[in-house]
Design a protein around this motif. Structure first.
Motif, PDB file in Angstrom:
ATOM      1  N   ASN A  80      16.959 -40.316  18.129  1.00 51.37           N
ATOM      2  CA  ASN A  80      16.815 -38.689  17.738  1.00 51.37           C
ATOM      3  C   ASN A  80      17.815 -37.973  18.456  1.00 51.37           C
ATOM      4  OD1 ASN A  80      15.711 -36.551  16.426  1.00 51.37           O
ATOM      5  ND2 ASN A  80      14.386 -36.173  18.276  1.00 51.37           N
ATOM      6  N   CYS A  81      19.108 -38.550  18.421  1.00 52.57           N
ATOM      7  CA  CYS A  81      20.219 -37.884  19.028  1.00 52.57           C
ATOM      8  C   CYS A  81      21.239 -37.275  18.134  1.00 52.57           C
ATOM      9  CB  CYS A  81      20.870 -38.761  20.272  1.00 52.57           C
ATOM     10  SG  CYS A  81      19.805 -39.090  21.625  1.00 52.57           S
ATOM     11  N   ILE A  82      21.946 -36.191  18.490  1.00 51.80           N
ATOM     12  CA  ILE A  82      23.252 -35.898  17.924  1.00 51.80           C
ATOM     13  C   ILE A  82      24.465 -36.612  18.606  1.00 51.80           C
ATOM     14  CG2 ILE A  82      24.737 -34.166  17.150  1.00 51.80           C
ATOM     15  CD1 ILE A  82      22.200 -32.460  17.020  1.00 51.80           C
ATOM     16  N   ILE A  83      25.454 -37.196  18.371  1.00 55.77           N
ATOM     17  CA  ILE A  83      26.492 -37.600  19.100  1.00 55.77           C
ATOM     18  C   ILE A  83      27.702 -37.404  18.354  1.00 55.77           C
ATOM     19  CG2 ILE A  83      27.303 -39.906  19.772  1.00 55.77           C
ATOM     20  CD1 ILE A  83      24.867 -41.422  19.564  1.00 55.77           C
ATOM     21  N   ARG A  84      28.538 -36.523  19.190  1.00 60.16           N
ATOM     22  CA  ARG A  84      29.651 -35.949  18.344  1.00 60.16           C
ATOM     23  C   ARG A  84      30.784 -35.735  19.131  1.00 60.16           C
ATOM     24  NH1 ARG A  84      29.370 -30.445  20.218  1.00 60.16           N
ATOM     25  NH2 ARG A  84      27.285 -30.107  21.102  1.00 60.16           N
ATOM     26  N   ASN A  85      31.995 -35.410  18.613  1.00 60.48           N
ATOM     27  CA  ASN A  85      33.336 -35.103  19.378  1.00 60.48           C
ATOM     28  C   ASN A  85      33.857 -35.929  20.619  1.00 60.48           C
ATOM     29  OD1 ASN A  85      31.231 -32.176  19.543  1.00 60.48           O
ATOM     30  ND2 ASN A  85      32.923 -32.530  17.885  1.00 60.48           N
ATOM     31  N   LEU A  86      33.633 -37.181  20.345  1.00 61.61           N
ATOM     32  CA  LEU A  86      34.346 -38.238  21.045  1.00 61.61           C
ATOM     33  C   LEU A  86      35.605 -38.606  20.820  1.00 61.61           C
ATOM     34  CD1 LEU A  86      31.037 -40.471  21.911  1.00 61.61           C
ATOM     35  CD2 LEU A  86      32.172 -38.791  23.396  1.00 61.61           C
ATOM     36  N   ALA A  87      36.377 -38.615  21.939  1.00 60.41           N
ATOM     37  CA  ALA A  87      38.047 -38.855  21.614  1.00 60.41           C
ATOM     38  C   ALA A  87      38.094 -40.471  21.098  1.00 60.41           C
ATOM     39  CB  ALA A  87      38.835 -38.493  22.852  1.00 60.41           C
ATOM     40  N   ASN A  88      37.227 -41.240  21.678  1.00 60.56           N
ATOM     41  CA  ASN A  88      37.369 -42.746  21.318  1.00 60.56           C
ATOM     42  C   ASN A  88      36.090 -43.289  20.881  1.00 60.56           C
ATOM     43  OD1 ASN A  88      39.896 -42.542  22.408  1.00 60.56           O
ATOM     44  ND2 ASN A  88      39.440 -43.786  24.363  1.00 60.56           N
ATOM     45  N   THR A  89      35.040 -43.396  21.489  1.00 59.90           N
ATOM     46  CA  THR A  89      33.617 -44.247  20.779  1.00 59.90           C
ATOM     47  C   THR A  89      32.610 -44.081  21.898  1.00 59.90           C
ATOM     48  OG1 THR A  89      32.968 -46.122  19.687  1.00 59.90           O
ATOM     49  CG2 THR A  89      34.496 -46.530  21.592  1.00 59.90           C
ATOM     50  N   PRO A  90      31.427 -44.257  21.606  1.00 58.35           N
ATOM     51  CA  PRO A  90      30.251 -44.129  22.390  1.00 58.35           C
ATOM     52  C   PRO A  90      30.346 -45.607  23.310  1.00 58.35           C
ATOM     53  CG  PRO A  90      29.519 -43.306  20.209  1.00 58.35           C
ATOM     54  CD  PRO A  90      30.806 -44.026  20.090  1.00 58.35           C
ATOM     55  N   ASN A 108      18.785 -44.943  16.149  1.00 58.43           N
ATOM     56  CA  ASN A 108      17.806 -44.485  15.102  1.00 58.43           C
ATOM     57  C   ASN A 108      17.593 -43.058  15.047  1.00 58.43           C
ATOM     58  OD1 ASN A 108      15.514 -45.320  13.162  1.00 58.43           O
ATOM     59  ND2 ASN A 108      14.361 -44.170  15.051  1.00 58.43           N
ATOM     60  N   ASN A 109      17.629 -42.639  13.820  1.00 59.33           N
ATOM     61  CA  ASN A 109      17.300 -41.179  13.543  1.00 59.33           C
ATOM     62  C   ASN A 109      18.115 -40.208  14.375  1.00 59.33           C
ATOM     63  OD1 ASN A 109      15.781 -38.813  12.554  1.00 59.33           O
ATOM     64  ND2 ASN A 109      14.502 -38.754  14.478  1.00 59.33           N
ATOM     65  N   CYS A 110      19.514 -40.604  14.178  1.00 59.25           N
ATOM     66  CA  CYS A 110      20.590 -39.948  14.880  1.00 59.25           C
ATOM     67  C   CYS A 110      21.622 -39.288  13.908  1.00 59.25           C
ATOM     68  CB  CYS A 110      21.352 -40.825  15.770  1.00 59.25           C
ATOM     69  SG  CYS A 110      20.431 -41.397  17.253  1.00 59.25           S
ATOM     70  N   ILE A 111      22.212 -38.255  14.307  1.00 60.36           N
ATOM     71  CA  ILE A 111      23.459 -37.803  13.514  1.00 60.36           C
ATOM     72  C   ILE A 111      24.514 -37.966  14.418  1.00 60.36           C
ATOM     73  CG2 ILE A 111      24.313 -35.401  12.438  1.00 60.36           C
ATOM     74  CD1 ILE A 111      21.602 -34.849  11.764  1.00 60.36           C
ATOM     75  N   ASN A 161      22.396 -58.111  19.315  1.00 63.80           N
ATOM     76  CA  ASN A 161      21.784 -57.443  18.431  1.00 63.80           C
ATOM     77  C   ASN A 161      22.128 -56.029  18.021  1.00 63.80           C
ATOM     78  OD1 ASN A 161      19.394 -59.720  17.727  1.00 63.80           O
ATOM     79  ND2 ASN A 161      19.277 -59.177  20.222  1.00 63.80           N
ATOM     80  N   ILE A 162      22.411 -55.528  16.880  1.00 70.67           N
ATOM     81  CA  ILE A 162      22.821 -54.172  16.601  1.00 70.67           C
ATOM     82  C   ILE A 162      21.849 -53.523  15.848  1.00 70.67           C
ATOM     83  CG2 ILE A 162      24.682 -52.708  15.753  1.00 70.67           C
ATOM     84  CD1 ILE A 162      26.823 -54.665  17.117  1.00 70.67           C
ATOM     85  N   ILE A 163      21.185 -52.525  15.729  1.00 70.18           N
ATOM     86  CA  ILE A 163      20.206 -52.002  14.857  1.00 70.18           C
ATOM     87  C   ILE A 163      20.416 -50.579  14.802  1.00 70.18           C
ATOM     88  CG2 ILE A 163      17.767 -51.503  14.378  1.00 70.18           C
ATOM     89  CD1 ILE A 163      17.061 -53.958  16.348  1.00 70.18           C
ATOM     90  N   ILE A 164      20.983 -50.208  13.507  1.00 71.21           N
ATOM     91  CA  ILE A 164      21.477 -48.841  13.077  1.00 71.21           C
ATOM     92  C   ILE A 164      20.414 -48.468  12.028  1.00 71.21           C
ATOM     93  CG2 ILE A 164      23.273 -47.140  12.392  1.00 71.21           C
ATOM     94  CD1 ILE A 164      25.291 -49.246  13.663  1.00 71.21           C
ATOM     95  N   THR A 165      19.721 -47.615  12.143  1.00 69.49           N
ATOM     96  CA  THR A 165      18.592 -47.147  11.195  1.00 69.49           C
ATOM     97  C   THR A 165      18.485 -45.514  10.982  1.00 69.49           C
ATOM     98  OG1 THR A 165      17.029 -47.316  12.741  1.00 69.49           O
ATOM     99  CG2 THR A 165      17.422 -49.218  11.218  1.00 69.49           C
TER     100      THR A 165
END
Length: 519
Positions: A324-334, A351-354, A378-382
């Protein structure tokens, strides 16, 4: 001269059958408040004032009692409403031609092949996740006069709560419902008297954590020192409206395991990202209910920070999760793994992110490892939305994984020239799941974007995934997907602005595909 008596032949169009012909076809289409039933006129019925009888039942063979009967004159169409039939109930219709002065009624009925349903009005608007707390939620609706109450019941069964609507509620178009239980799925229904005018589901959030390892952090606090001295199991609560910075790279202590928790509400706390260095052994690191940005002080005029994790030293890490996070405005990557030391991460879950504005000028996927001895098992993107992501979702091209699951996601404006949505190159992703996703336009203007490459080849997925007509790739196309005939701007309300509600009401996947928040 010889005269031969002749009977004049019948002129075309005046043939009178002994029986009215059965109508050839009948179809029925349901809507929110009514259903339209149409059929083809009986042959040779023009100008003969033929009437038709329409009957409706809940079974295709009409073995149950007929619930509705109507005689229709001078028309081949009948509209039935929610005053005639119950909503949310499948029905079948049949029609026959009635007797006229010259002809008996048709010998049989024409039946609908498929059931139709009056769905009921849906006045509820999508629930804003920020207004759903542990024991309360705010529900809103499209304006309509005469609304009287909302009922809320646990979806799995339990006591129904009733909330009468006051004039002030109706004017505001929203109502706070209270007395709910944390982490529980609910179904709400909106009423005008006894008539149902909408239903919607939502799930309440967890209660704020408590305990000896919980620290409520004051707004403006530099989190670097807290993270570097954290004990296993620590929970740091960031407060509504607060802006919290990690001023420089934070080097975690060995066996670190913590949660950065944002208080749930309409103004989620902002966490300003900076690189977090994982120790040799790491437990579970969680980010929940946060707005994570690369802009220092949350100021878009400042230069973006590059990473949340940029690992180049040895680590065995159990899990990193974003909920349940917003992840934004990164020059490279998380998340990036690089270098020549052994790195293993058991799981990364989103999960449940924008997510948006990632790697605008760099070449890193949202989750990126091209180190020869680095693995994310394991990578889980939902249940998430991604847009304006320059490279792709996952690059994992040097070692195989154990599993990759991308499900119920809305993805748009992704994959620049030669870049793939998902790229394992020659490596295996292990158990691969790709379900109920919608992928919109590519970033590539040279038409050189890639689709999905795993084990060195293109991938075929199930047809419950959709691509828009402007998702165009030159190599590794995604096989098996369903193609929406329009562009992303025809399907979504405002994709460049991050609003992915469906503009096209006829989109086949509107109730099953993409991030559930937009359905």
């Amino acid at each position: 001269m010889t005269f031969i008596a002749c009977k004049k032949a019948e002129e075309p169009g005046i043939f009178t059958p002994s029986r009215v012909f059965t109508p050839a076809t009948i179809t029925a289409t349901g809507g929110e408040t009514s259903a339209s039933i149409t059929w083809k006129a009986s042959n040779f019925s023009n100008g003969r004032n033929v009437t038709y009888t329409v009957e409706i039942s809940t079974t295709a063979d009409f073995s149950t009692p007929v619930l509705f009967t109507k005689v229709v004159a001078d028309s081949t169409k009948l509209i039935v409403t929610d005053n005639d039939l119950a909503i949310k109930t499948p029905f079948y219709a049949r029609v026959k031609g009635n007797a006229t002065a010259q002809s008996a009624e048709s010998a049989g009925w024409a039946y609908t092949k498929d059931p139709f349903t009056i769905t009921g009005e849906q006045l509820f608007l999508p629930v804003d996740p920020a207004t759903v707390l542990a024991t309360t939620a705010i529900l809103s609706w499209r304006h309509s006069d005469g609304l009287t109450k909302i009922t809320v019941r646990p979806t799995a069964g339990g006591t129904t709560l009733e909330f009468p609507l006051t004039p002030a509620d109706i004017t505001a178009g929203k109502k706070e419902v209270t007395g709910l239980t944390a982490v529980t799925a609910y179904t709400a229904e909106l009423f005008k008297g006894t008539a149902n005018k909408g239903s919607i589901s939502f799930t309440t959030n967890p209660q704020r954590p408590t305990g000896p390892n919980v620290t409520v952090v004051a707004s403006g606090t530099d989190l670097k020192a807290l993270l570097e001295t954290s004990v296993p199991g620590a929970v740091f609560i960031l407060q509504q409206n607060g802006v919290y910075d990690i001023s420089a790279e934070a080097v975690l202590p060995n066996n670190a395991a913590f949660t950065i928790w944002g208080d749930i509400g309409p103004n989620r706390p902002v966490l300003v990202a900076n690189t977090i260095k994982l120790p040799t052994n790491t437990g579970v690191i969680r980010f929940e209910n946060l707005d994570i940005t690369g802009y220092p002080s949350n100021d878009p005029l400042q230069a973006k920070r590059a990473y949340i994790f940029n690992q180049s030293t040895a680590t065995e890490t159990a899990e990193i999760s974003f909920e349940n996070c917003i992840i934004r405005n990164l020059a490279n990557t998380p998340v990036r793994l690089q270098g020549a030391t052994v790195m293993n991460i058991g799981k990364i879950a989103v999960n449940n992110c924008i997510v948006y504005d990632i790697s605008a000028t760099q070449t890193y996927a949202f989750i990126n490892t091209n180190a020869t001895v680095a693995r994310i098992n394991n990578i889980i993107i939902t249940n998430s939305t991604f847009y304006n992501v320059r490279v792709g979702l996952v690059l994992h091209n040097q070692l195989p994984g154990v599993s990759l699951n991308v499900s119920n996601c809305t993805i748009n404006d992704i994959s620049d020239d030669t870049r793939a949505l998902i790229d394992y190159n020659a490596q295996s992703a292990g158990t691969f799941i790709f379900l109920n996703n919608i992928v919109g336009k590519v970033k590539s203007t040279a038409n050189t974007a890639r689709g999905i490459r795993i084990g060195g080849v293109s991938v075929t997925v199930s047809s419950d995934n959709y691509i828009t007509s402007d998702y165009t790739v030159s190599t590794n196309p995604i096989g098996g997907v369903s193609t929406y005939s329009g562009t992303s701007t025809a399907l979504f309300e405002n994709p460049s602005g991050g609003v992915f509600r469906f503009k096209d009401a006829n989109f086949a996947g509107r109730s099953t595909a993409g991030d559930p928040r937009w359905r």
